[in-house]
Write an enzyme that holds these catalytic residues in place. Structure first.
Site, short mmCIF file in Angstrom:
data_model
loop_
_atom_site.label_atom_id
_atom_site.label_comp_id
_atom_site.label_asym_id
_atom_site.label_seq_id
_atom_site.Cartn_x
_atom_site.Cartn_y
_atom_site.Cartn_z
N ASP A 263 -10.20 2.76 -2.45
CA ASP A 263 -11.48 2.10 -2.75
C ASP A 263 -12.56 3.16 -2.78
O ASP A 263 -12.48 4.16 -2.08
CB ASP A 263 -11.79 1.01 -1.72
CG ASP A 263 -11.69 1.50 -0.29
OD1 ASP A 263 -12.75 1.78 0.30
OD2 ASP A 263 -10.57 1.63 0.24
N GLU B 19 2.07 2.10 3.48
CA GLU B 19 1.79 3.53 3.29
C GLU B 19 3.01 4.41 3.53
O GLU B 19 3.03 5.57 3.11
CB GLU B 19 0.64 3.96 4.20
CG GLU B 19 -0.68 3.31 3.81
CD GLU B 19 -1.80 3.62 4.78
OE1 GLU B 19 -2.92 3.88 4.31
OE2 GLU B 19 -1.56 3.58 6.01
#
Length: 232
Positions: free
Chosen positions: A199, A14
């Site tokens: 997701d 990230e």
């Protein structure tokens, strides 16, 4: 005086894109955290890789604020989408942040509220506006709303239904933002959460979180870099 921007991501994936853009960076390693203190595109930046979960995020955010003294904090990375308008790769921007796994309601507090703290942590309105502007400019679909945090990777209909029951307007879930927001609140440092969806609940997909993560990291990092140009 030029502003210094604190950026926080939990996982190496990230923060990798942002780390690779940094120049003149010194590295601070402490308590399982890595802080890269340097510049991106001539903007002073302190980039934290905190580790996963609320305790790691709280430790890292405290170290970031104390050791590098940023003027504001942007939390970046991935999130699970619960808003029906969010799909993989879309951007979610916080209008409020809450703990979904805290419960002191027996003593009269709201669900998600901890004693001596507000029920919701509110991001800085200017940072929200900048994030929305840059997301629109980049052409991403974005939703601004409630982001809920807990020390659990949310999947399964039962868990999702419980969070939606407790927080009907929840847009996305993840594992660090509420802790980061709580520390920023304690230190009176403005913050915003700008994450990309890795997701999506309630939508079938053969792709796993691991396959979504690079796209989420790329998109969220792109918005953060664009935001930095507003504070150069």
């Amino acid at each position: 005086m030029r502003l210094k921007i604190g950026i926080i991501g939990a996982m190496a994936q990230e923060v990798e894109i942002l780390r690779n853009l940094m120049v003149e960076a010194k590295v601070i390693k402490m308590a399982g955290c890595k802080i890269y203190d340097g510049k991106i595109n001539n903007t002073k930046v302190a980039l934290l890789q905190s580790g996963i979960g609320k305790v790691s995020a709280a430790i890292g955010t405290t170290l970031l604020l104390e050791l590098t003294k940023p003027d504001m904090v942007i939390n970046t990375g991935s999130a699970g989408g619960l808003d029906a308008n969010l799909n993989v790769g879309d951007i979610v921007i916080s209008t409020e942040v809450r703990h979904h796994d805290a419960d002191v309601t027996a003593f009269g507090y709201e669900k998600g509220q901890l004693p001596a703290n507000p029920a919701a942590f509110l991001p800085n309105e200017q940072l929200v506006s900048v994030a929305l502007k840059e997301t629109q400019t980049a052409g991403f679909n974005a939703v601004s709303g409630l982001i809920c945090s807990g020390d659990v990777f949310v999947n399964g209909a039962e868990k999702i239904a419980q969070i939606r029951q407790d927080f009907p307007n929840v847009a996305a879930v993840e594992m660090e933002a509420a802790a980061i927001a709580q520390v920023c609140h304690a230190f009176n440092v403005p913050f915003v959460v700008v994450r990309a969806i890795s997701d999506v609940a309630d939508k079938e997909s053969h792709l796993s979180f691991d396959e979504f993560l690079p796209l989420a990291a790329k998109n969220s990092s792109e918005i953060v870099v664009a935001m930095l140009n507003n504070f150069a």
